[in-house]
Design a protein around this motif. Structure first.
Motif, PDB file in Angstrom:
ATOM      1  N   ARG A   1       0.797  -1.224   0.000  1.00 35.76           N
ATOM      2  CA  ARG A   1       0.000   0.000   0.000  1.00 35.76           C
ATOM      3  C   ARG A   1       0.833   1.281   0.000  1.00 35.76           C
ATOM      4  N   ARG A   2       2.133   1.156   0.101  1.00 37.86           N
ATOM      5  CA  ARG A   2       2.993   2.350   0.094  1.00 37.86           C
ATOM      6  C   ARG A   2       3.016   2.990  -1.285  1.00 37.86           C
ATOM      7  N   ARG A   3       3.030   4.292  -1.303  1.00 38.44           N
ATOM      8  CA  ARG A   3       3.013   5.027  -2.565  1.00 38.44           C
ATOM      9  C   ARG A   3       4.278   4.804  -3.383  1.00 38.44           C
ATOM     10  N   ASP A   4       5.427   4.689  -2.716  1.00 32.62           N
ATOM     11  CA  ASP A   4       6.686   4.540  -3.452  1.00 32.62           C
ATOM     12  C   ASP A   4       7.087   3.087  -3.702  1.00 32.62           C
ATOM     13  N   PHE A   5       6.208   2.150  -3.403  1.00 33.07           N
ATOM     14  CA  PHE A   5       6.501   0.733  -3.625  1.00 33.07           C
ATOM     15  C   PHE A   5       5.859   0.296  -4.933  1.00 33.07           C
ATOM     16  N   ARG A   6       6.633  -0.391  -5.763  1.00 29.80           N
ATOM     17  CA  ARG A   6       6.119  -0.887  -7.042  1.00 29.80           C
ATOM     18  C   ARG A   6       5.766  -2.366  -6.920  1.00 29.80           C
ATOM     19  N   GLY A   7       4.618  -2.736  -7.417  1.00 27.67           N
ATOM     20  CA  GLY A   7       4.189  -4.133  -7.390  1.00 27.67           C
ATOM     21  C   GLY A   7       4.960  -5.014  -8.351  1.00 27.67           C
ATOM     22  N   SER A   8       5.762  -4.389  -9.214  1.00 25.91           N
ATOM     23  CA  SER A   8       6.530  -5.164 -10.201  1.00 25.91           C
ATOM     24  C   SER A   8       7.845  -5.698  -9.647  1.00 25.91           C
ATOM     25  N   VAL A   9       8.149  -5.457  -8.376  1.00 30.39           N
ATOM     26  CA  VAL A   9       9.383  -5.986  -7.797  1.00 30.39           C
ATOM     27  C   VAL A   9       9.287  -7.508  -7.723  1.00 30.39           C
ATOM     28  N   TYR A  10      10.417  -8.169  -7.751  1.00 33.61           N
ATOM     29  CA  TYR A  10      10.458  -9.629  -7.709  1.00 33.61           C
ATOM     30  C   TYR A  10      10.270 -10.116  -6.283  1.00 33.61           C
ATOM     31  N   MET A  11       9.471 -11.152  -6.130  1.00 31.19           N
ATOM     32  CA  MET A  11       9.189 -11.742  -4.828  1.00 31.19           C
ATOM     33  C   MET A  11       9.999 -13.018  -4.707  1.00 31.19           C
TER      34      MET A  11
END
Length: 181
Positions: free
Chosen positions: A104-114
């Motif tokens: 939910r953070r504004r500066d976090f991208r969901g495209s990062v690798y998990m």
């Protein structure tokens, strides 16, 4: 607007479980001075560490981020973050509460690798450095994109992981990661 040297560039986040149930959150932070030689000569940048790992013990990821924000004079940015690495121990105990706040953070991208790693995420950061001639951010990016060529692992991102984590019809998938002995 900030100058480059006024920003703390987080390029990887590692999440481990502490003995008392808290989280140990490790941030791999890029050192732009080591990655960009001044004057084009390159000799000043050689020998400098390409990244630093800061580990913070906190009850949640949000609290760890607040501590990181208050413990440095720079503005923390996760906009260049490429990896979220979770220890296998924590993943088996469940990460929905931890990952939700991060997503939910504004500066976090969901495209990062998990990634789920076999040992502690901090150990993966400190035990795995790029070759001398590569930028650490480029090394991570190339490493993750190599799945297209090698097919050794799926390229899975945090957004897909979180969607499957919340869904009742499937289980979340992440990249399994470990260091060779």
């Amino acid at each position: 607007a900030h100058e480059t040297d006024e920003i703390l560039w987080v390029i990887s986040i590692g999440i481990d479980k502490a003995d008392d149930g808290d989280l140990l959150v490790s941030y791999r932070i890029a050192n732009p001075q080591a990655e960009t030689p001044s004057g084009g000569g390159g000799s000043e940048a050689q020998g400098k560490k390409k990244s630093t790992v800061m580990t913070i013990k906190a009850p949640s990821l949000a609290e760890a981020r607040n501590i990181l924000d208050s413990s440095t004079s720079r503005t923390v940015s996760q906009s260049h973050n490429m990896v979220v690495m979770v220890s296998e121990e924590l993943a088996r105990d469940g990460v929905q509460d931890s990952i939700g706040g991060l997503m939910r953070r504004r500066d976090f991208r969901g495209s990062v690798y998990m990634i789920v790693c076999r040992s502690q995420a901090r150990d993966m950061f400190t035990g795995n450095e790029p070759p001398i001639d590569q930028l650490i951010s480029r090394w991570i990016q190339n490493y993750m994109h190599s799945s297209v060529d090698t097919s050794y692992y799926l390229s899975l991102n945090a957004h897909d992981f979180y969607d499957r984590l919340k869904a009742s019809s499937g289980a979340p998938l992440a990249i399994a990661y470990g260091l060779n002995p």
